[in-house]
Design an enzyme around this catalytic site. Structure first.
Site, mmCIF file in Angstrom:
data_model
loop_
_atom_site.group_PDB
_atom_site.id
_atom_site.type_symbol
_atom_site.label_atom_id
_atom_site.label_comp_id
_atom_site.label_asym_id
_atom_site.label_seq_id
_atom_site.Cartn_x
_atom_site.Cartn_y
_atom_site.Cartn_z
ATOM 1 N N GLY A 99 -25.771 1.489 8.939
ATOM 2 C CA GLY A 99 -26.157 0.519 9.974
ATOM 3 C C GLY A 99 -26.343 -0.853 9.361
ATOM 4 C CB ALA A 137 -23.196 -4.829 10.757
ATOM 5 C CB ILE A 182 -33.342 -2.855 9.917
ATOM 6 C CG1 ILE A 182 -34.355 -2.739 11.059
ATOM 7 C CG2 ILE A 182 -33.966 -2.423 8.587
ATOM 8 C CD1 ILE A 182 -34.867 -1.335 11.319
ATOM 9 N N GLY A 183 -30.693 -4.102 8.694
ATOM 10 C CA GLY A 183 -29.773 -4.276 7.558
ATOM 11 C C GLY A 183 -29.715 -5.724 7.097
ATOM 12 N NE ARG A 229 -38.073 5.731 23.759
ATOM 13 C CZ ARG A 229 -39.220 6.361 23.529
ATOM 14 N NH1 ARG A 229 -39.533 6.746 22.316
ATOM 15 N NH2 ARG A 229 -40.045 6.587 24.502
ATOM 16 N NE ARG A 262 -40.581 11.011 19.075
ATOM 17 C CZ ARG A 262 -40.525 10.024 18.200
ATOM 18 N NH1 ARG A 262 -40.603 8.784 18.583
ATOM 19 N NH2 ARG A 262 -40.375 10.277 16.917
ATOM 20 C CD GLN A 320 -25.117 8.614 8.705
ATOM 21 O OE1 GLN A 320 -26.294 8.442 8.432
ATOM 22 N NE2 GLN A 320 -24.397 7.692 9.327
ATOM 23 C CG ASP A 361 -45.931 3.695 11.460
ATOM 24 O OD1 ASP A 361 -45.728 2.996 12.455
ATOM 25 O OD2 ASP A 361 -45.151 4.593 11.096
ATOM 26 C CG HIS A 397 -42.001 5.812 12.926
ATOM 27 N ND1 HIS A 397 -42.875 4.776 12.751
ATOM 28 C CD2 HIS A 397 -40.965 5.297 13.623
ATOM 29 C CE1 HIS A 397 -42.393 3.683 13.308
ATOM 30 N NE2 HIS A 397 -41.230 3.973 13.847
HETATM 31 P P1 NAX Z 1 -29.521 -2.352 15.386
HETATM 32 O O1 NAX Z 1 -29.019 -1.807 16.662
HETATM 33 O O2 NAX Z 1 -29.649 -3.814 15.212
HETATM 34 O O3 NAX Z 1 -28.590 -1.824 14.207
HETATM 35 C C1 NAX Z 1 -28.201 -0.506 14.081
HETATM 36 C C2 NAX Z 1 -26.835 -0.516 13.444
HETATM 37 O O4 NAX Z 1 -26.480 0.836 13.191
HETATM 38 C C3 NAX Z 1 -25.745 -1.118 14.338
HETATM 39 O O5 NAX Z 1 -25.045 -2.129 13.634
HETATM 40 C C4 NAX Z 1 -24.845 0.081 14.669
HETATM 41 O O6 NAX Z 1 -23.484 -0.287 14.771
HETATM 42 C C5 NAX Z 1 -25.106 0.959 13.459
HETATM 43 N N1 NAX Z 1 -24.828 2.394 13.673
HETATM 44 C C6 NAX Z 1 -24.984 3.128 14.790
HETATM 45 N N2 NAX Z 1 -24.588 4.392 14.574
HETATM 46 C C7 NAX Z 1 -24.202 4.460 13.288
HETATM 47 C C8 NAX Z 1 -23.676 5.495 12.476
HETATM 48 N N3 NAX Z 1 -23.444 6.711 12.971
HETATM 49 N N4 NAX Z 1 -23.369 5.210 11.188
HETATM 50 C C9 NAX Z 1 -23.559 3.973 10.695
HETATM 51 N N5 NAX Z 1 -24.039 2.950 11.418
HETATM 52 C C10 NAX Z 1 -24.354 3.184 12.695
HETATM 53 O O7 NAX Z 1 -30.911 -1.612 15.101
HETATM 54 P P2 NAX Z 1 -32.020 -1.987 14.018
HETATM 55 O O8 NAX Z 1 -32.985 -2.927 14.639
HETATM 56 O O9 NAX Z 1 -31.395 -2.353 12.733
HETATM 57 O O10 NAX Z 1 -32.783 -0.569 13.898
HETATM 58 C C11 NAX Z 1 -32.157 0.545 13.283
HETATM 59 C C12 NAX Z 1 -32.968 1.801 13.486
HETATM 60 O O11 NAX Z 1 -34.266 1.661 12.908
HETATM 61 C C13 NAX Z 1 -33.220 2.158 14.952
HETATM 62 O O12 NAX Z 1 -33.030 3.549 15.120
HETATM 63 C C14 NAX Z 1 -34.684 1.821 15.144
HETATM 64 O O13 NAX Z 1 -35.272 2.594 16.183
HETATM 65 C C15 NAX Z 1 -35.238 2.186 13.782
HETATM 66 N N6 NAX Z 1 -36.556 1.651 13.427
HETATM 67 C C16 NAX Z 1 -37.363 2.422 12.671
HETATM 68 C C17 NAX Z 1 -38.604 1.998 12.260
HETATM 69 C C18 NAX Z 1 -39.485 2.858 11.426
HETATM 70 O O14 NAX Z 1 -40.613 2.440 11.134
HETATM 71 N N7 NAX Z 1 -39.068 4.044 10.988
HETATM 72 C C19 NAX Z 1 -39.132 0.668 12.704
HETATM 73 C C20 NAX Z 1 -38.061 -0.284 13.103
HETATM 74 C C21 NAX Z 1 -36.946 0.328 13.910
HETATM 75 O O15 NAX Z 1 -37.406 0.499 15.228
#
Ligand code: NAX
Length: 342
Positions: A28, A30, A33-34, A109, A115, A129, A176, A204
């Protein structure tokens, strides 16, 4: 170097000697978070200021063009520690020989999803993966799962990767923990650097429990600094619902703080937590009565690249009720993905 990684890989190779570089995969890459995470890895904040890295970045095909932009900007940042950047939509390429993997990519989400919809939408990603990690990653790879629901996604990846020891699959609850530290810092006026050993139990999700009982604030017990009503009420609620509050305020979910927490998690695992207690979710070995295999956040210390769960902390009835609530939720999530666990 990219030539060794398969024909789907695109990237560049520096002229420098990369024999000592470690391979760091980010999925992910691009996404939001990336975009914050990659610059911190590249600058040495995670693996050390002397440790070169080869970045192996995974996206899905619709994300590849954005990923190319990210690659261009990373290159334009001219980081001395970055020896190569590989961009691919093939997990077997991204995880090839990886020493550290950040599993960030997944579907966020949306308003119409509860959920269980999220578990159903994202679970299958972590089957594929997990299998790819099993096939091609370094045997000593350290995996942090950030993509939600991160505990159960880590469970799925672990189950599909039998070659890699279970303790090498973790999920992130450090955000958290950091939120809990932030709340204590704000209320007490003490800098975050002087707040230690507050940690997270469980999932989480908004059931998780930020445990203040062993925390210290500038050397004083947190339970003496703050009143109990605040610790069990507003403090707990604020930490548990902070993700939602950020979305409301910012119009987008936590990204920079999530990336920062992922760096903290992996850095402490890689370089040690200096005796401090940190929160990491990992497959339970029955600690604190948590059923074996559930990916659950425990108090941990890290040393020599290993995570040790801090055992034998006393559990009062409130903490026990919170642990039980999280176990129940994670058991339900595990039940929902049984078909993905081999
Ligand atoms: P974004 O939607 O900005 O980025 C996610 C990226 O993942 C996109 O570029 C998408 O094309 C890519 N992607 C989707 N499926 C994929 C796959 N099968 N293989 C490779 N890449 C794939 O989301 P972002 O804000 O970066 O958040 C990413 C994830 O972190 C989400 O699931 C979000 O819920 C989770 N989080 C987790 C947190 C934690 O504390 N554990 C907090 C922050 C965030 O909510």
């Amino acid at each position: 170097m990219s030539g060794d990684l398969g024909e789907n890989a695109v990237g560049f190779t520096s002229k420098g000697d990369d024999t000592e570089a470690i391979r760091v995969a980010v999925t992910g890459a691009a996404g939001n978070i990336g975009y914050a995470l990659l610059w911190r890895i590249a600058s040495g904040d995670c693996f050390g200021k002397e440790q070169p890295v080869i970045l192996q970045l995974l996206e899905i095909p619709p994300g590849m063009q954005r990923l190319e932009g990210v690659r261009m900007e990373l290159r334009d940042s001219a980081f001395p520690l970055v020896h190569d950047i590989v961009c691919t939509d093939d997990a077997n390429v991204a995880f090839q020989g990886a020493h550290a993997i950040f599993l960030v990519g997944s579907r966020p989400r949306t308003k119409d999803m509860d959920r269980s919809d999220l578990v159903a939408a994202n679970g299958p990603i972590f089957v594929g993966q997990g299998k790819a990690i099993d096939e091609v990653a370094s045997k000593n790879v350290k995996v942090i799962t950030v993509g939600n629901p991160c505990n159960t996604n880590a469970l799925i990846a672990n189950a599909n990767s039998p070659r890699i020891p279970s303790r090498q699959f973790t999920a992130m609850t450090r955000l958290d923990q950091n939120r809990a530290v932030g709340q204590m810092a704000e209320r007490s006026g003490v800098p975050a650097s002087k707040i230690h050993d507050v940690f997270i139990w469980g999932n989480h999700a908004n059931t998780m429990y930020p445990d203040p009982r062993f925390a210290t604030v500038d050397g004083r017990r947190a339970t003496d600094v703050f009143d109990l009503d605040w610790l069990k009420g507003e403090f707990l609620d604020t930490v548990a619902t902070r993700g939602k509050a950020v979305i409301v305020a910012r119009g987008a979910s936590s990204a920079a703080s999530a990336a920062s927490a992922a760096i903290d998690h992996m850095r402490d695992w890689w370089q040690g937590s200096n005796g401090r207690i940190v929160s990491m979710a990992l497959p339970s070995e029955g600690w604190y009565g948590v059923p074996e295999g559930l990916v659950f956040s425990f108090p941990c210390r890290c040393q020599n690249g290993q995570i040790e769960v801090v055992q034998d902390l006393p559990i009062d009835s409130f903490a026990q009720s919170k642990i039980d609530e999280n176990v129940a939720m994670l058991m339900e999530e595990r039940q929902a993905v049984t078909g993905l666990l081999n």
